[in-house]
Design a protein around this motif. Structure first.
Motif, PDB file in Angstrom:
ATOM      1  N   SER A  88     -59.484   1.707  45.984  1.00 11.48           N
ATOM      2  CA  SER A  88     -58.095   1.319  46.196  1.00 11.48           C
ATOM      3  C   SER A  88     -57.245   1.744  45.005  1.00 11.48           C
ATOM      4  CB  SER A  88     -57.988  -0.189  46.432  1.00 11.48           C
ATOM      5  OG  SER A  88     -58.334  -0.914  45.278  1.00 11.48           O
ATOM      6  N   ALA A  89     -55.929   1.819  45.240  1.00 11.29           N
ATOM      7  CA  ALA A  89     -54.991   2.252  44.201  1.00 11.29           C
ATOM      8  C   ALA A  89     -53.610   1.693  44.527  1.00 11.29           C
ATOM      9  CB  ALA A  89     -54.936   3.783  44.141  1.00 11.29           C
ATOM     10  N   GLY A  90     -52.707   1.747  43.532  1.00 12.46           N
ATOM     11  CA  GLY A  90     -51.333   1.295  43.736  1.00 12.46           C
ATOM     12  C   GLY A  90     -50.361   2.451  43.567  1.00 12.46           C
ATOM     13  N   THR A  91     -49.217   2.362  44.244  1.00  9.15           N
ATOM     14  CA  THR A  91     -48.205   3.406  44.032  1.00  9.15           C
ATOM     15  C   THR A  91     -47.470   3.179  42.712  1.00  9.15           C
ATOM     16  OG1 THR A  91     -46.606   2.139  45.335  1.00  9.15           O
ATOM     17  CG2 THR A  91     -47.851   3.852  46.495  1.00  9.15           C
ATOM     18  N   ALA A  92     -47.536   1.953  42.173  1.00  8.80           N
ATOM     19  CA  ALA A  92     -46.915   1.640  40.879  1.00  8.80           C
ATOM     20  C   ALA A  92     -48.000   1.347  39.845  1.00  8.80           C
ATOM     21  CB  ALA A  92     -46.005   0.432  41.022  1.00  8.80           C
ATOM     22  N   ALA A  93     -47.630   1.501  38.579  1.00  8.97           N
ATOM     23  CA  ALA A  93     -48.621   1.308  37.508  1.00  8.97           C
ATOM     24  C   ALA A  93     -48.482  -0.039  36.800  1.00  8.97           C
ATOM     25  CB  ALA A  93     -48.483   2.442  36.483  1.00  8.97           C
ATOM     26  N   TYR A  94     -47.628  -0.940  37.355  1.00 10.39           N
ATOM     27  CA  TYR A  94     -47.344  -2.206  36.645  1.00 10.39           C
ATOM     28  C   TYR A  94     -48.594  -2.929  36.164  1.00 10.39           C
ATOM     29  CZ  TYR A  94     -43.446  -2.101  40.114  1.00 10.39           C
ATOM     30  OH  TYR A  94     -42.424  -1.751  40.952  1.00 10.39           O
ATOM     31  N   HIS A  95     -49.640  -2.908  36.980  1.00 10.25           N
ATOM     32  CA  HIS A  95     -50.800  -3.764  36.701  1.00 10.25           C
ATOM     33  C   HIS A  95     -52.054  -2.959  36.364  1.00 10.25           C
ATOM     34  CE1 HIS A  95     -48.644  -7.394  37.803  1.00 10.25           C
ATOM     35  NE2 HIS A  95     -48.116  -6.672  38.778  1.00 10.25           N
TER      36      HIS A  95
END
Ligand code: 4NP
Length: 156
Positions: A40-47
């Motif tokens: 899994s991955a996020g489109t944002a890097a906040y976390h």
């Protein structure tokens, strides 16, 4: 050839780590761990670098899912090549992935999680981050339905 699935949400600390855990549970139960894997991955890097949200973890563990993934940002330069299915949780995720794609082949790998639901009425996996307990339960309800459909699609 092993089939590879990538689940994508915004922060990679609530919905997509849960999708990964739910899907892994089904893959294991079906005896297909040699054939299918996911991440899994996020489109944002906040976390980036963080473990899953504590609220999401506690709702998931009650249904027997341990969320073990560490948040990372989606990387278009490698992820489009590495994965066969790239699955956003909502329309924003899907639009962001489409913007990051650079070929028809990449575009063809992008899906929305609810495309695989068999119980009607849900057109996205809603972001639970700013809401209450019900939102986390709804995420798991939708993911359990969608992951069954997805496994049928991926196993062919
Ligand atoms: P997720 O949830 O995309 O399901 O991991 C969110 C996590 C963090 C934020 C938003 C949504 N945030 O704004 O920090």
């Amino acid at each position: 050839m092993k089939k590879r699935v990538l689940f994508v949400c915004l922060g990679n600390i609530c919905r997509s780590p849960s999708a990964e855990a739910v899907f892994n549970g089904l893959v294991k139960k079906a005896g297909l761990t040699d054939m299918i894997e996911c991440d899994s991955a996020g489109t944002a890097a906040y976390h980036e670098g963080e473990t899953a949200d504590q609220r999401m973890q506690s709702h998931a563990i009650r249904r027997g899912y341990r969320l073990t993934s560490i948040a990372r940002k989606f990387d278009p330069s490698v992820d489009f090549d590495q994965f066969d299915y790239i699955i956003g949780m909502d329309d924003d995720n899907v639009n962001d992935l489409q913007d990051l794609s650079s070929s028809i082949e990449d575009m063809g790998k992008i899906f929305k999680m609810t495309d695989f639901c068999s119980h009607g009425g849900h057109y996205s996996v809603p972001d639970p981050y700013y809401g209450g307990a019900d939102g986390f339960e709804l995420v798991l309800d939708i993911l359990e339905d969608a992951c069954e459909g997805l496994l049928n699609e991926v196993r062919g």
